[in-house]
Every structure is written in C-alpha cells, then in structure tokens.
Design a protein around this motif. Structure first.
Motif, PDB file in Angstrom:
ATOM      1  N   ARG A 179       0.839  -1.205   0.000  1.00 13.14           N
ATOM      2  CA  ARG A 179       0.000   0.000   0.000  1.00 13.14           C
ATOM      3  C   ARG A 179       0.874   1.256   0.000  1.00 13.14           C
ATOM      4  NH1 ARG A 179      -2.312   3.444   3.729  1.00 13.14           N
ATOM      5  NH2 ARG A 179      -4.354   4.307   3.145  1.00 13.14           N
TER       6      ARG A 179
ATOM      7  N   GLY B  96       2.398   1.707  -3.384  1.00  8.84           N
ATOM      8  CA  GLY B  96       1.400   2.208  -4.327  1.00  8.84           C
ATOM      9  C   GLY B  96       1.170   3.705  -4.192  1.00  8.84           C
ATOM     10  N   LEU B  97       1.122   4.203  -2.953  1.00 15.60           N
ATOM     11  CA  LEU B  97       0.944   5.639  -2.727  1.00 15.60           C
ATOM     12  C   LEU B  97       2.126   6.436  -3.280  1.00 15.60           C
ATOM     13  CD1 LEU B  97      -0.469   5.599   0.923  1.00 15.60           C
ATOM     14  CD2 LEU B  97      -1.728   6.199  -1.154  1.00 15.60           C
TER      15      LEU B  97
ATOM     16  N   GLN C 263       4.200   5.503  -5.646  1.00 13.77           N
ATOM     17  CA  GLN C 263       4.235   5.420  -7.106  1.00 13.77           C
ATOM     18  C   GLN C 263       3.211   6.351  -7.750  1.00 13.77           C
ATOM     19  OE1 GLN C 263       3.813   1.185  -7.692  1.00 13.77           O
ATOM     20  NE2 GLN C 263       6.011   0.910  -7.971  1.00 13.77           N
ATOM     21  N   ARG C 264       2.060   6.565  -7.098  1.00  9.93           N
ATOM     22  CA  ARG C 264       1.086   7.518  -7.627  1.00  9.93           C
ATOM     23  C   ARG C 264       1.616   8.947  -7.532  1.00  9.93           C
ATOM     24  NH1 ARG C 264      -2.742   3.838  -5.530  1.00  9.93           N
ATOM     25  NH2 ARG C 264      -2.890   4.886  -3.509  1.00  9.93           N
ATOM     26  N   LYS C 265       2.330   9.242  -6.439  1.00 10.77           N
ATOM     27  CA  LYS C 265       2.964  10.557  -6.325  1.00 10.77           C
ATOM     28  C   LYS C 265       4.053  10.722  -7.382  1.00 10.77           C
ATOM     29  CE  LYS C 265       2.233  11.288  -1.340  1.00 10.77           C
ATOM     30  NZ  LYS C 265       2.926  11.477  -0.031  1.00 10.77           N
TER      31      LYS C 265
ATOM     32  N   ARG D 214       4.171   9.464 -10.294  1.00  5.75           N
ATOM     33  CA  ARG D 214       3.573   9.642 -11.615  1.00  5.75           C
ATOM     34  C   ARG D 214       3.293  11.115 -11.921  1.00  5.75           C
ATOM     35  NH1 ARG D 214      -1.984   6.713 -11.916  1.00  5.75           N
ATOM     36  NH2 ARG D 214      -2.405   8.401 -10.442  1.00  5.75           N
ATOM     37  N   ASN D 215       3.034  11.903 -10.868  1.00  5.02           N
ATOM     38  CA  ASN D 215       2.683  13.312 -11.054  1.00  5.02           C
ATOM     39  C   ASN D 215       3.899  14.239 -11.021  1.00  5.02           C
ATOM     40  OD1 ASN D 215      -0.071  12.619 -11.136  1.00  5.02           O
ATOM     41  ND2 ASN D 215      -0.206  12.693  -8.898  1.00  5.02           N
TER      42      ASN D 215
ATOM     43  N   TYR E 132      11.374  13.961  -8.173  1.00  5.33           N
ATOM     44  CA  TYR E 132      11.158  12.677  -8.848  1.00  5.33           C
ATOM     45  C   TYR E 132      12.230  11.670  -8.419  1.00  5.33           C
ATOM     46  CZ  TYR E 132      10.593   9.311 -12.664  1.00  5.33           C
ATOM     47  OH  TYR E 132      10.399   8.163 -13.385  1.00  5.33           O
TER      48      TYR E 132
END
Length: 396
Positions: free
Chosen positions: A223, A226-227, A229-231, A233-234, A242
């Motif tokens: 989890r 996943g959090l 990796q979503r950050k 991506r932006n 990055y």
C-alpha cells in the motif's frame, strides 16, 4: 577448496563515488556493445542455409563469432582509440566480458533467457591478489583504501581473491570472495531424515507435521509503495523530487528483499538443526511463478529458499537431495495407493483404501520423504524433537 562470500557496506568518499559511478557507466557501455555484437551474429544466422524467410532477411558482412577472447582483444585495441574506454578500469571491463560469456553459456546449458541490454549497471568485479583488510578499511584496486562497516570478522586462513563493488538504493556494498585451500567432503546420507513439501497456502510442510505459514513480505508495504508510485507519476521525470521519490521506493523494495533473505537463512538453519537428511521436490519455480499464484510465489521466493537451504545443508553437514515431484499430493504415504487428483480447496488427505487421514501438505511431505529414503537406501531415524519446532510455527 572452500569458497565463501562476505558482504559489507562501504563508506566511500566523494572522489571514490565518482570513480565507482564512472566505472559503472563504462562497464554498461562495454556490456551493451559486446551484447549487440553477439546479437548481430545470431540474427545474421537465424535462417536455414537452404532457405530464406518469407518477409525479410538479416544480411551483414560475414564475421567470426565474437567469443570472449575475440571481444577481449578488440577491447584492448578500442582503448587506444576511445578515451572513454581508456578512463575505465581494465579489470572491471574484462570481468564484464567474462560475465557476458557466462550468461551465454548458462543460456545454452541451463536454458536461461537471452541476455538483455542494461539501462543501468549495478556492479563490477575486480580481481587481484593484493586485496587486503586493514582494520576498518579495505585496500583494493581502483579505490585504493575505502572505509567499510566490519559487521563480522574474516575467518583466519582465508585469502581474498576477488571483490565485487555493488550499488544499491541504500548505498554502496562490496562482496569479498574468500578462498581456503582445504578439501570439504560432500555430506553423506545419515541420521534423521525430513521431507519438505512447498505450497501456496503454507510456504512449506514437513513430514513431521510442521507447517510454515506463507510470509507476506511485499504485502506489508504494498500500500505504501502504491501511494509513492502515484505521487511519482505526477512529478516531472528527472527532477529532484522525482529522483527523491524514486529512491524511497527503491529502498522499500530493497528492505523487502533483505527481509526475505534473512527469513530464508533463519528458516534453513532451523530446519537443519538435529537433521541428517533433507529431501525436497524437484520443481521448476520459474515456470511456477508464471502461474495463477505468481504474486504469492514470487513474494515467498521459493526458488531462492531452496538454493539457500542447499547451501546451509552443505555448511552444516546435512545431506540434501531433490526427488521426483510428480503425484506427491495424489499418492497415499501410508499404503502407496494413487488416490487421484485433488481440488485446491481439498486440504485433507483421506485414503479410500487404508483410511489414512492427514493434512494434504504434510501427506505430500511424507511421500517426498519416502522417495528420498528409497533413493539413498537409508531407513528413517525417529527423534523426539525437531529442531525446537513443533506445530504450526512461523519463523520471526
């Protein structure tokens, strides 16, 4: 000849880090060029000698197969022309070519996949007879003297034959290849025997009724990964934030790998305690990891565990052998009758002939034990305890 590999974390200076990074880039270029050369040779000879492909043909001027000796000679010549290659360490580049040569040999002999191009090089090797440890420093080629965390002493009498410099998310490490000129006999069948059956619901079961629950190394941090990796991506690719997020994710994955490796060694040592023989199924875990339970299989690292168990057995004078994996869950361990295929939700073995009842995985482990004992011709030696473990116990 006894060979050991000790891993240590090093603390290089800024100048030493620059040398490490530069040589990693040089070794990556050598690997990719040598691989492209070999791949060109394979592609130009992909068709049969008496026919051509329907669509197109890969035609290049004929040249000899670029094996290690030819590529090593060409590298020496190229260093006189290209300053980038000349600036790298000669041993590191030669060992990179040897590593590529071994990769092609493993592809042919062991059925491994075709070697791939590397976007990043994570390690390089240095071979020398002058690698020494002095206090908390390692004297080695390229880096001269580098500080390291001496987590354990190097055994007396061992010589350091090779050093591998590794880059990880948490820093830089070295693997010291130690060698001692002694003859170590292969463990012979003796003592108490145990059969192991690996699975998905439980990681493994033994012929003595012990079941090890499936560890969930990756699930605990999935989890959080996943959090992040979503950050990621932006963020703008290549920016400071990055790269910082990318390093945090890499550290989490490294932590999972370290936990898994530590667990495997602890479990292997507990299984080898008070045990003379260990038998396991001869399973192709690479193919298994591509099945329906690929995520669970890869998270447990069963292939790595079996390799670790075999190593620990060789160090603790425990006989290790693999037996035929076919029909271990379909044969009754008590009378030997073939009971037929079971559904995955059927967790209890009940023999229709003799009425023997046992947990499905434990019964399969008993079959593995019988097959192993039949192969070595040694009777089982019953013991009152099993390495201090009993019941459904998990290793911390």
């Amino acid at each position: 000849m006894l060979n050991l590999t000790y891993n240590y974390k090093i603390k290089p200076t800024k100048q030493q880090i620059e040398k490490i990074e530069h040589n990693l880039n040089v070794c990556r270029s050598v690997w990719n060029y040598a691989l492209a050369e070999r791949k060109l040779w394979y592609n130009s000879r992909s068709c049969r000698i008496n026919s051509c492909s329907i669509t197109s043909e890969y035609i290049v001027p004929p040249f000899e197969y670029p094996n290690y000796h030819i590529q090593s000679s060409n590298l020496t010549k190229a260093k006189k022309t290209y300053p980038f290659l000349k600036s790298g360490n000669a041993q590191a580049m030669q060992q990179t070519l040897r590593k590529l040569h071994r990769a092609f040999n493993d592809m042919k002999s062991k059925g491994y996949g075709f070697p791939r191009f590397k976007k990043k090089m994570k390690s390089f090797n240095l071979v020398s007879n002058k690698i020494e440890v002095e206090g908390n420093q390692i004297r080695m080629p390229l880096l001269k003297q580098v500080r390291f965390i001496k987590s354990r002493e190097i055994p007396k009498g061992f010589q350091i034959k090779q050093v591998q410099v590794i880059k990880k998310a948490s820093g830089y490490y070295v693997n010291l290849a130690l060698e001692l000129d002694v003859d170590i006999p292969t463990p012979a069948p003796h003592g108490h025997a145990v059969g192991l059956d690996v699975g998905i619901k439980s990681m493994l079961a033994t012929s003595e009724g012990l079941t090890i629950e499936r560890p969930q190394f990756l699930d605990r941090v999935l989890r959080k990964i996943g959090l992040l990796q979503r950050k990621l991506r932006n963020k703008k690719k290549g920016s400071g934030k990055y790269l910082k997020l990318q390093k945090r994710i890499a550290k989490l994955y490294e932590k999972v790998a370290n936990q898994r490796k530590d667990y495997h060694f602890k479990l292997a040592h507990q299984l080898c305690a008070d045990t003379g023989m260990i038998f396991v199924e001869d399973i192709n875990f690479t193919a298994w990891s591509k099945g329906m339970f690929s995520k669970q299989s890869l998270d447990m690292g069963l292939g790595q565990f079996i390799t670790t168990l075999e190593y620990v057995c060789s160090q603790t004078d425990t006989y290790f052998a693999k037996v035929d994996k076919d029909y271990t869950s379909q044969v009754c361990p008590n009378c030997g009758v073939h009971t037929g295929k079971k559904d995955l939700n059927q967790r209890l073995h009940v023999c229709p002939e003799c009425g023997y009842q046992q947990d499905r995985d434990v019964a399969a482990a008993e079959v593995v034990l019988k097959r192993g004992l039949t192969a070595v011709g040694t009777p089982v030696v019953k013991q009152p305890s099993y390495g201090g473990l009993s019941g459904a116990t998990t290793v911390a």
